[in-house]
Enzyme design. Sequence first.
Site, PDB file in Angstrom:
ATOM      1  N   GLU A 122       0.866  -1.188   0.000  1.00  0.00           N
ATOM      2  CA  GLU A 122       0.000   0.000   0.000  1.00  0.00           C
ATOM      3  C   GLU A 122       0.895   1.228   0.000  1.00  0.00           C
ATOM      4  OE1 GLU A 122      -2.643  -0.278   3.357  1.00  0.00           O
ATOM      5  OE2 GLU A 122      -3.524  -2.163   2.608  1.00  0.00           O
ATOM      6  N   PRO A 123       0.305   2.406  -0.227  1.00  0.00           N
ATOM      7  CA  PRO A 123       1.148   3.608  -0.203  1.00  0.00           C
ATOM      8  C   PRO A 123       1.964   3.722   1.094  1.00  0.00           C
ATOM      9  CG  PRO A 123      -1.012   4.135  -1.096  1.00  0.00           C
ATOM     10  CD  PRO A 123      -1.081   2.711  -0.637  1.00  0.00           C
ATOM     11  N   GLY A 173       4.937  -0.895   2.836  1.00  0.00           N
ATOM     12  CA  GLY A 173       5.838  -1.557   1.886  1.00  0.00           C
ATOM     13  C   GLY A 173       6.571  -2.671   2.588  1.00  0.00           C
ATOM     14  N   THR A 220       1.380  -5.686  -9.499  1.00  0.00           N
ATOM     15  CA  THR A 220       1.688  -6.315 -10.792  1.00  0.00           C
ATOM     16  C   THR A 220       0.401  -6.931 -11.358  1.00  0.00           C
ATOM     17  OG1 THR A 220       3.953  -6.731 -10.095  1.00  0.00           O
ATOM     18  CG2 THR A 220       3.118  -8.101 -11.906  1.00  0.00           C
ATOM     19  N   ASP A 224       9.439 -17.803   1.032  1.00  0.00           N
ATOM     20  CA  ASP A 224      10.642 -18.584   0.698  1.00  0.00           C
ATOM     21  C   ASP A 224      10.595 -19.016  -0.764  1.00  0.00           C
ATOM     22  OD1 ASP A 224      11.495 -18.374   3.338  1.00  0.00           O
ATOM     23  OD2 ASP A 224      10.332 -20.130   3.930  1.00  0.00           O
ATOM     24  N   ARG A 227      10.648 -15.710  -3.154  1.00  0.00           N
ATOM     25  CA  ARG A 227      11.987 -15.080  -3.164  1.00  0.00           C
ATOM     26  C   ARG A 227      12.969 -15.928  -3.963  1.00  0.00           C
ATOM     27  NH1 ARG A 227      11.268 -12.819   2.936  1.00  0.00           N
ATOM     28  NH2 ARG A 227      10.200 -10.946   2.231  1.00  0.00           N
ATOM     29  N   GLU A 251       9.367  -8.228  -3.684  1.00  0.00           N
ATOM     30  CA  GLU A 251       9.430  -9.441  -2.823  1.00  0.00           C
ATOM     31  C   GLU A 251      10.390  -9.240  -1.649  1.00  0.00           C
ATOM     32  OE1 GLU A 251       6.447 -11.406  -4.487  1.00  0.00           O
ATOM     33  OE2 GLU A 251       7.589 -12.252  -2.827  1.00  0.00           O
TER      34      GLU A 251
END
Length: 384
Positions: free
Chosen positions: A126-127, A130, A157, A241, A244, A365
């Site tokens: 969100e703004p 993060g 995305t 996990d 990433r 991520e």
Amino acid sequence: MEFQLTDEQKQLRDEVRKFAEEEIKPVATEYDVEEKYPHEVMDKAADMGLLAPHVPVEYGGIGYSSLENAILTEELFAADPGIGLCISSAGFGAEALMEFGTEAQKERVLPEVTAGDAVMGSAISEPQAGSDVTSVATRAEKDGDEWVINGSKMWITNGTVADYFVVVCETDPEIEDRYSGYSQILVEGDRDRLTADKITGKLGIRASDTAELRFDDVRVPEENLIGQRGMGFLQLMQFFDETRTSVAAQGVGIARGAAERALEYAEEREQFDRPISDFQAIKHKLAEMHTNTEAARWLTYRSAWAVDNEAGDLTALASMAKEFASRTAVEVADEAVQVHGGAGFVNDHDVERLYRDAKITQIYEGTTEIQKNIVARELLDEGA
Ligand SMILES: Cc1cc2nc3c(=O)[nH]c(=O)nc-3n(C[C@H](O)[C@H](O)[C@H](O)COP(=O)(O)OP(=O)(O)OC[C@H]3O[C@@H](n4cnc5c(N)ncnc54)[C@H](O)[C@@H]3O)c2cc1C
């Protein structure tokens, strides 16, 4: 210990490499310049079975392991990270459904995604939220048999092209435990009062669609809740996990793509009556680029193996792989531009795009700094 891929894995690699060479590379600059989503390539990727291939066979996928996913991700990103991300993000959020969704949710959404008839998005950031996911402020409140959602999500995305979003919402703010009180809710992209504004002007991965979402009293039925109410954040942590490791594979792909293009150029380009690859300074750059890419690949494979085998050290490994491979992507792409000289500064050559695209792997991520925090936390055994 085996340091080679199986015949099936080699076949997967070769098939995806061929697809990437023929269908992605020739159109990569066009989609980057025009910042447009590659619908035509996505149709072909669906035919190849490349959309959400980790989804189990009974829901239309192939059931690929994390290692197989790493192999195919490297190939896509070596050709073009922008289109590569469109393909590999088609099933963003699918893990939540696979692991915690109801049978009805899985049967409805997953086959559509693997067939290329629907795209998903994972809406967490969100703004104001993060790196600190526990500061998510988008609220979902129960009203009869519906959830009513209010708030905004940033950097999502597939934001303007997705048919389904998995949205992290605060549902139980009265719970004081920092990690509880959040839930994941499935929201269809065409719900009333949900708007998506495309974010343009990105540094890289410009073919990938990124948007800000606004929820203004968006209503969805109560059965759209994924898994147990209040447990959304803890559910989410389980997938990092794997995701990433996948971003680490993206970094390996970018680094390899840049290193290969630099090698090719260095053998062709002549100065002082000889190919620039004759100069020791260039030889050393090429050697380092290829060595670091190889190291990043094996750390990524090790992380993927840990995910597939639920190894105890997988959280540290995934963060190590993500941090190292993304740094390698940035450094190798930088050197690839250097080897190209002025030619690398314009988009006649792919290294210009790879240089811009590489940076995102150090941000999404979980940023590089967050990965290092996690590795240190695991080493020091500090707990979450
Ligand atoms: C192109 C793009 C696509 C994205 N796609 C998605 C998506 O599909 N879904 C989604 O939910 N999100 C998505 N994101 C969001 C992404 O995950 C966040 O941008 C990322 O997690 C960082 O958050 P932030 O941008 O708010 O940076 P911040 O958290 O504000 O960080 C700013 C800086 O502070 C540092 N920092 C913050 N906290 C700490 C700390 N504790 N210790 C040390 N340093 C710290 C960071 O490392 C960074 O350098 C996307 C972002 C981009 C740019």
